[in-house]
Scaffold this motif. Structure first.
Motif, PDB file in Angstrom:
ATOM      1  N   LEU A 168      -1.973   3.232   7.983  1.00 35.39           N
ATOM      2  CA  LEU A 168      -1.105   3.044   9.150  1.00 35.39           C
ATOM      3  C   LEU A 168       0.365   2.922   8.754  1.00 35.39           C
ATOM      4  O   LEU A 168       1.237   2.913   9.627  1.00 35.39           O
ATOM      5  N   GLY A 169       0.649   2.796   7.460  1.00 37.51           N
ATOM      6  CA  GLY A 169       2.032   2.704   7.006  1.00 37.51           C
ATOM      7  C   GLY A 169       2.697   1.392   7.362  1.00 37.51           C
ATOM      8  O   GLY A 169       3.905   1.356   7.656  1.00 37.51           O
ATOM      9  N   GLN A 174       3.745  -6.919   7.172  1.00 42.52           N
ATOM     10  CA  GLN A 174       2.614  -6.585   8.036  1.00 42.52           C
ATOM     11  C   GLN A 174       1.315  -6.480   7.239  1.00 42.52           C
ATOM     12  O   GLN A 174       0.245  -6.885   7.713  1.00 42.52           O
ATOM     13  N   CYS A 175       1.384  -5.955   6.033  1.00 41.72           N
ATOM     14  CA  CYS A 175       0.187  -5.880   5.184  1.00 41.72           C
ATOM     15  C   CYS A 175      -0.344  -7.280   4.870  1.00 41.72           C
ATOM     16  O   CYS A 175      -1.559  -7.505   4.859  1.00 41.72           O
ATOM     17  N   SER A 176       0.571  -8.212   4.616  1.00 39.08           N
ATOM     18  CA  SER A 176       0.158  -9.600   4.382  1.00 39.08           C
ATOM     19  C   SER A 176      -0.504 -10.179   5.624  1.00 39.08           C
ATOM     20  O   SER A 176      -1.519 -10.878   5.536  1.00 39.08           O
ATOM     21  N   LEU A 215      -4.305  -4.507  14.961  1.00 33.44           N
ATOM     22  CA  LEU A 215      -3.730  -5.605  15.740  1.00 33.44           C
ATOM     23  C   LEU A 215      -2.370  -6.021  15.201  1.00 33.44           C
ATOM     24  O   LEU A 215      -1.448  -6.321  15.967  1.00 33.44           O
ATOM     25  N   VAL A 216      -2.241  -6.043  13.885  1.00 32.01           N
ATOM     26  CA  VAL A 216      -0.946  -6.378  13.283  1.00 32.01           C
ATOM     27  C   VAL A 216       0.090  -5.325  13.632  1.00 32.01           C
ATOM     28  O   VAL A 216       1.258  -5.634  13.901  1.00 32.01           O
ATOM     29  N   GLN A 217      -0.319  -4.064  13.667  1.00 36.82           N
ATOM     30  CA  GLN A 217       0.601  -3.000  14.070  1.00 36.82           C
ATOM     31  C   GLN A 217       1.118  -3.234  15.489  1.00 36.82           C
ATOM     32  O   GLN A 217       2.254  -2.873  15.812  1.00 36.82           O
TER      33      GLN A 217
END
Length: 487
Positions: A168-169, A174-176, A215-217
């Motif tokens: 998703l890049g 955001q990865c964390s 969801l984070v995205q």
């Protein structure tokens, strides 16, 4: 500049890793993992637990006969298929790494509006595998056969979240957050491992990790220090000792998969069963060298195996219990001189001859037989009614990372599994694409081949093939190993 925290270092690595960091060794090993996972997932679509999950997940669409699912449900049911027969790869420290990651990667890749290359898939897959490998090394306890929870339900969901975040890049932060959100969906008790619920551990891991990244995205946040805290990811391990992902910037990256290969299974059962099956087949061969093998002549069967409560099932009554039973796998191999997919059917489990052998089994778990896929061994000893004894020991089976499956045997396993569902064109197409995936510019061809189901498959499914496990020729390289025979 402030030093990164542990979770922050993971988020930074997930974001920053590039296809140029992939080594030839990692590419080759991960291609084998992807091919094997697709094969066991395809044959897994013929199981009862897969069909129940599919029925639960799908919504009928008027005027459409094709079944299409949103990415999180596609990952869910395909993850269940991968683990439905306990036929998928196993790592050390113990987990099933590929099944929790590949279904999420493929489901998300097919749904994204942009075209993805084979290197895009390889990178995301390996990021998910790497996160699992790093997390497993936060604990010495994780090196042993588990005692409390099923490992892919804990580290698998984190790997799925990392792989999905990569596709998703997402940004480093955001990865964390994706790892943090995924951690709240982690965990499954071992009490369900020898039941039809166990495949859901993989299905839930791959689905929930993908959902966490999505969801984070959309703006959802979790605790960005989830890996740093004993009250975070540390709740799963009694000896939790996390370390940072190393800084690598534009330089090389030391992949865990480069250091530690996976094991590929020759029989659809818990990995521990491969040692005892190998030893049992060797014992039968020794007995047949001097006398006819007559089960009625056997008065006792002694199994020496590592201690483990959930793979010690004296009298299994279901296929899922049989896949986790030292006793069943030893006795079934002794009785039939082979183990096949058919061996785990109810009609085979309920045979009186098998039950008679099971009644003669005694299990011993000596202190020197460590419950670790790296250190364990199995011995089988038979005593006959005239006082003769026959014994054999297996310390490493063929397919273990110390005795890797040959490329030819891996292809044979894939073809045996995939041909139950796909046309020959589909089977060979998947092999070609995965074998050359680092050079594929558009992964649409892989999705097309995976949809080439046999015309009658949904109307009159063909029976599962006999994937036969027999002793190898004693003159071959691995004298006590197992072999899949073409059917």
């Amino acid at each position: 500049m402030l030093s990164k925290g542990i979770t922050e270092s993971f988020g930074a690595a997930i974001h920053a890793l590039k296809s140029t960091h992939l080594t030839d060794g990692v590419i080759n090993r991960s291609k084998r993992m992807m091919l094997d996972t697709l094969g066991v997932g395809l044959i897994g679509t013929k199981t009862s637990v897969f069909n129940k999950a599919l029925l639960y997940s799908q919504v009928s669409i008027w005027g459409k006969s094709e079944v299409t699912l949103p990415p999180h449900y596609a990952a869910f049911v395909n993850g269940i298929a991968v683990h439905s027969m306990d036929f998928d790869d196993t790592w050390h420290p113990a987990t099933h790494p590929s099944g929790a990651v590949l279904p999420a990667v493929l489901a998300l890749a097919e749904a994204l509006p942009r075209k993805l290359s084979g290197l895009d898939l390889l990178l995301a897959f390996n990021v998910g595998i790497e996160v699992q490998g790093r997390l497993l090394r936060f604990s010495r306890e994780a090196h042993n056969i588990p005692e409390r929870f099923h490992p892919p339900s804990v580290v698998g969901v984190m790997g799925s979240a990392a792989a999905s975040a990569k596709l998703l890049g997402l940004s480093p932060l955001q990865c964390s957050h994706a790892l943090a959100v995924a951690a709240s969906s982690a965990g499954a008790p071992l009490a369900n491992t020898a039941t039809q619920t166990k495949p859901f551990h993989i299905g839930n891991a791959t689905r929930r990790g993908l959902e966490a990244a999505q969801l984070v995205q959309m703006g959802v946040k979790g605790n960005p220090e989830i890996l740093d805290m004993d009250s975070g990811f540390g709740i799963y391990y009694r000896d939790y000792a996390p370390t940072k992902m190393p800084d690598f910037a534009e330089g090389s990256f030391n992949w865990t998969l480069e250091k530690q290969d996976v094991a590929f299974k020759r029989i659809p059962a818990h990995l521990g069963m491969h040692w005892v099956a190998d030893a049992a087949l060797a014992v039968r061969a020794k007995m047949e060298a001097v006398r006819d093998f007559e089960p009625s002549d056997i008065i006792s069967i002694r199994l020496i195996v590592p201690p483990s409560k959930y793979i010690n099932c004296p009298l299994p009554t279901s296929q899922h219990q049989a896949r986790h039973s030292f006793q069943f796998n030893a006795c079934s191999a002794l009785l039939d001189n082979k183990l096949t997919v058919e061996s785990f059917k109810k009609t085979q489990i309920n045979r009186e001859a098998l039950k008679e052998l099971l009644s003669k089994v005694k299990v011993e778990t000596p202190a020197n037989n460590k419950p670790s896929f790296e250190k364990m061994y199995s011995e089988v000893e038979l005593t006959t009614n005239d006082g003769q004894r026959f014994a054999a020991k297996c310390s490493t089976f063929y397919g273990h990372w110390r005795k890797p499956l040959s490329h030819e045997d891996l292809l044979q396993k894939f073809r045996s599994n995939a041909s139950v569902v796909l046309t020959s064109e589909g089977v060979e197409g998947v092999i070609d694409v995965i074998g050359n995936i680092e050079n594929i510019q558009d992964c649409e061809s892989l999705f097309s081949y995976l949809k080439m189901a046999k015309i009658m498959a949904n109307i009159n499914p063909s029976p599962l093939p006999d994937i036969i496990v027999e002793p190898r020729n004693p003159t071959q390289v691995y004298p006590n190993s197992l072999e899949i025979v073409k059917y």
